[in-house]
Design a protein around this motif. Structure first.
Motif, PDB file in Angstrom:
ATOM      1  N   PHE A  12      34.034  32.529 -24.570  1.00  0.00           N
ATOM      2  CA  PHE A  12      33.950  31.158 -23.986  1.00  0.00           C
ATOM      3  C   PHE A  12      35.078  30.866 -22.726  1.00  0.00           C
ATOM      4  CE2 PHE A  12      31.379  30.485 -27.894  1.00  0.00           C
ATOM      5  CZ  PHE A  12      30.224  30.329 -27.275  1.00  0.00           C
ATOM      6  N   GLY A  13      34.440  30.453 -21.584  1.00  0.00           N
ATOM      7  CA  GLY A  13      35.270  30.206 -20.773  1.00  0.00           C
ATOM      8  C   GLY A  13      35.638  28.838 -20.665  1.00  0.00           C
ATOM      9  N   VAL A  14      36.365  27.984 -19.830  1.00  0.00           N
ATOM     10  CA  VAL A  14      36.593  26.635 -19.794  1.00  0.00           C
ATOM     11  C   VAL A  14      35.343  26.001 -19.411  1.00  0.00           C
ATOM     12  CG1 VAL A  14      37.724  24.988 -18.375  1.00  0.00           C
ATOM     13  CG2 VAL A  14      38.953  26.958 -19.272  1.00  0.00           C
ATOM     14  N   TRP A  15      34.533  26.384 -18.447  1.00  0.00           N
ATOM     15  CA  TRP A  15      33.266  25.548 -17.871  1.00  0.00           C
ATOM     16  C   TRP A  15      32.340  25.806 -18.922  1.00  0.00           C
ATOM     17  CZ3 TRP A  15      33.379  22.806 -14.167  1.00  0.00           C
ATOM     18  CH2 TRP A  15      33.993  23.045 -13.112  1.00  0.00           C
ATOM     19  N   HIS A  16      32.164  26.733 -19.990  1.00  0.00           N
ATOM     20  CA  HIS A  16      31.157  26.856 -20.793  1.00  0.00           C
ATOM     21  C   HIS A  16      31.651  25.843 -21.871  1.00  0.00           C
ATOM     22  CE1 HIS A  16      31.006  31.268 -19.909  1.00  0.00           C
ATOM     23  NE2 HIS A  16      29.785  30.825 -19.600  1.00  0.00           N
ATOM     24  N   ILE A  17      32.848  25.480 -22.441  1.00  0.00           N
ATOM     25  CA  ILE A  17      33.251  24.458 -23.108  1.00  0.00           C
ATOM     26  C   ILE A  17      33.048  23.060 -22.821  1.00  0.00           C
ATOM     27  CG2 ILE A  17      35.370  23.538 -24.398  1.00  0.00           C
ATOM     28  CD1 ILE A  17      36.326  26.517 -24.576  1.00  0.00           C
ATOM     29  N   LEU A  18      33.462  22.811 -21.290  1.00  0.00           N
ATOM     30  CA  LEU A  18      33.015  21.493 -20.684  1.00  0.00           C
ATOM     31  C   LEU A  18      31.523  21.219 -20.965  1.00  0.00           C
ATOM     32  CD1 LEU A  18      35.425  21.665 -17.790  1.00  0.00           C
ATOM     33  CD2 LEU A  18      35.606  20.260 -19.910  1.00  0.00           C
ATOM     34  N   VAL A  19      30.808  22.249 -20.530  1.00  0.00           N
ATOM     35  CA  VAL A  19      29.245  22.009 -20.589  1.00  0.00           C
ATOM     36  C   VAL A  19      28.750  21.667 -21.834  1.00  0.00           C
ATOM     37  CG1 VAL A  19      27.056  23.236 -20.214  1.00  0.00           C
ATOM     38  CG2 VAL A  19      28.751  23.197 -18.613  1.00  0.00           C
ATOM     39  N   MET A  20      29.329  22.213 -22.905  1.00  0.00           N
ATOM     40  CA  MET A  20      29.048  22.191 -24.401  1.00  0.00           C
ATOM     41  C   MET A  20      29.400  20.618 -24.562  1.00  0.00           C
ATOM     42  SD  MET A  20      29.466  25.500 -26.663  1.00  0.00           S
ATOM     43  CE  MET A  20      30.820  26.223 -26.007  1.00  0.00           C
ATOM     44  N   ILE A  21      30.655  20.212 -24.409  1.00  0.00           N
ATOM     45  CA  ILE A  21      31.117  18.743 -24.561  1.00  0.00           C
ATOM     46  C   ILE A  21      30.167  17.827 -23.944  1.00  0.00           C
ATOM     47  CG2 ILE A  21      32.985  17.219 -24.330  1.00  0.00           C
ATOM     48  CD1 ILE A  21      34.890  19.591 -24.693  1.00  0.00           C
ATOM     49  N   PHE A  22      29.826  18.183 -22.542  1.00  0.00           N
ATOM     50  CA  PHE A  22      29.032  16.912 -21.775  1.00  0.00           C
ATOM     51  C   PHE A  22      27.631  16.975 -22.406  1.00  0.00           C
ATOM     52  CE2 PHE A  22      32.557  17.242 -18.610  1.00  0.00           C
ATOM     53  CZ  PHE A  22      32.810  15.748 -18.714  1.00  0.00           C
ATOM     54  N   GLY A  23      27.138  18.098 -22.715  1.00  0.00           N
ATOM     55  CA  GLY A  23      25.783  18.306 -23.136  1.00  0.00           C
ATOM     56  C   GLY A  23      25.560  17.682 -24.531  1.00  0.00           C
ATOM     57  N   GLY A  24      26.732  17.834 -25.356  1.00  0.00           N
ATOM     58  CA  GLY A  24      26.808  17.244 -26.798  1.00  0.00           C
ATOM     59  C   GLY A  24      26.849  15.757 -26.744  1.00  0.00           C
ATOM     60  N   PHE A  25      27.601  15.211 -25.698  1.00  0.00           N
ATOM     61  CA  PHE A  25      27.687  13.738 -25.658  1.00  0.00           C
ATOM     62  C   PHE A  25      26.207  13.049 -25.085  1.00  0.00           C
ATOM     63  CE2 PHE A  25      28.447  10.404 -22.859  1.00  0.00           C
ATOM     64  CZ  PHE A  25      29.014   9.237 -23.654  1.00  0.00           C
ATOM     65  N   PHE A  26      25.544  14.097 -24.317  1.00  0.00           N
ATOM     66  CA  PHE A  26      24.447  13.329 -23.893  1.00  0.00           C
ATOM     67  C   PHE A  26      23.149  13.309 -24.873  1.00  0.00           C
ATOM     68  CE2 PHE A  26      25.905  14.101 -19.541  1.00  0.00           C
ATOM     69  CZ  PHE A  26      25.893  12.687 -19.019  1.00  0.00           C
TER      70      PHE A  26
END
Length: 63
Positions: A34-48
Motif C-alpha cells: 500500500f502506498g500513501v495514496w492508497h492509505i489516504l483513500v481508505m481513510i477518507f472512504g472510511g470516514f464517508f
C-alpha cells in the motif's frame, strides 16, 4: 449472513488477474504494498462510510 460471503464472486477475477500479471512478467511484490495514496483513500472512504452509516441509523425523515 449472506454479506459474509460477498467476496466469493471476486475469487475467479482475482485468479484471472494474477495469471495475467504473471504472464506479462510483472513484479507481484510491487503490487502487494500500500502506498500513501492508497492509505489516504481508505481513510477518507472510511470516514464517508461512517457518515453514511450514522445518517442512516439516525434517521430523521423528511419534513
Amino acid at each position: 449472513m449472506f454479506a459474509l460471503f460477498s467476496f466469493v464472486p471476486l475469487l475467479p477475477v482475482n485468479g484471472l488477474l494474477r495469471r495475467y500479471h504473471q504472464d506479462k512478467g510483472m513484479d507481484m511484490r510491487v503490487c502487494d504494498r500500500f502506498g500513501v495514496w492508497h492509505i489516504l483513500v481508505m481513510i477518507f472512504g472510511g470516514f464517508f462510510l461512517l457518515l453514511a452509516l450514522i445518517g442512516t441509523l439516525r434517521g430523521g425523515g423528511a419534513s
